[in-house]
Design a protein around this motif. Sequence first.
Motif, PDB file in Angstrom:
ATOM      1  N   ALA A  53       0.840  -1.204   0.000  1.00 19.67           N
ATOM      2  CA  ALA A  53       0.000   0.000   0.000  1.00 19.67           C
ATOM      3  C   ALA A  53       0.876   1.256   0.000  1.00 19.67           C
ATOM      4  O   ALA A  53       0.572   2.236  -0.681  1.00 19.67           O
ATOM      5  N   HIS A  78      -6.887  -1.113   5.819  1.00 23.58           N
ATOM      6  CA  HIS A  78      -6.669  -0.670   4.424  1.00 23.58           C
ATOM      7  C   HIS A  78      -8.016  -0.393   3.762  1.00 23.58           C
ATOM      8  O   HIS A  78      -8.488  -1.182   2.922  1.00 23.58           O
ATOM      9  N   ALA A  81      -8.551  -0.846   0.026  1.00 20.11           N
ATOM     10  CA  ALA A  81      -8.380  -2.177  -0.579  1.00 20.11           C
ATOM     11  C   ALA A  81      -9.709  -2.942  -0.588  1.00 20.11           C
ATOM     12  O   ALA A  81     -10.554  -2.750   0.279  1.00 20.11           O
TER      13      ALA A  81
END
Length: 178
Positions: A53, A78, A81
């Motif tokens: 990331a 995240h 994501a």
Amino acid sequence: MNLLSHLINAPALTGAVAPSSQFLARAMADAASGAGHIVELGAGTGPVTRVLARQHPEASLTVVELQPALARKLSRAHPRAQVHARPAAEVLDELKYDGRPVVLVSSLPFRSLPTLLRAETRHSILQFLRRHPGSWLVQFTYQPRAPFDSDVDFTWNRTRFVVANIPPAGVWTLHAAA
Ligand SMILES: C[S@@+](CC[C@H](N)C(=O)[O-])C[C@H]1O[C@@H](n2cnc3c(N)ncnc32)[C@H](O)[C@@H]1O
């Protein structure tokens, strides 16, 4: 016990004594340079996810982790994501991308996965790469050889050997043969 519970309770699915070190995570992320899309397979507690990331903010990020509790944590950590708590083979069979190269970044423990799961996952990875020309797989292994036997239309290369990991690990890429 249903199939998913059985699978996620099997130690062979983890196949590691410790999470990947930051050095191994960086070597994996370096091998994904040039990706338009990244699909991480077997993210665990996320040591590789974090570096992917950070190092590849321009690439879309899809994360696959079989264990639901870990997948939930990854999803919270995240938010940009797409996180799937399903077997990697199932997810790969459904994913479809256009244009930019897709890099599969895998920490799946191929040498210890149950035979059927290993065969299905290997098949889905090779089929995914055939459907997405110009894409490749990044995979680490603790063994002194390629992570799994591929088919003749693919070539393995070891890009790095990371000593600062428990145990030391090789980072390999699998590309369509020229
Ligand atoms: C060796 S651990 C790697 C964890 C982390 N990426 C790291 O480098 O420390 C492998 C992970 O893959 C997950 N896993 C195993 N088989 C899987 C499968 N078929 N589909 C998705 N995840 C799987 C396990 O639950 C485990 O968290």
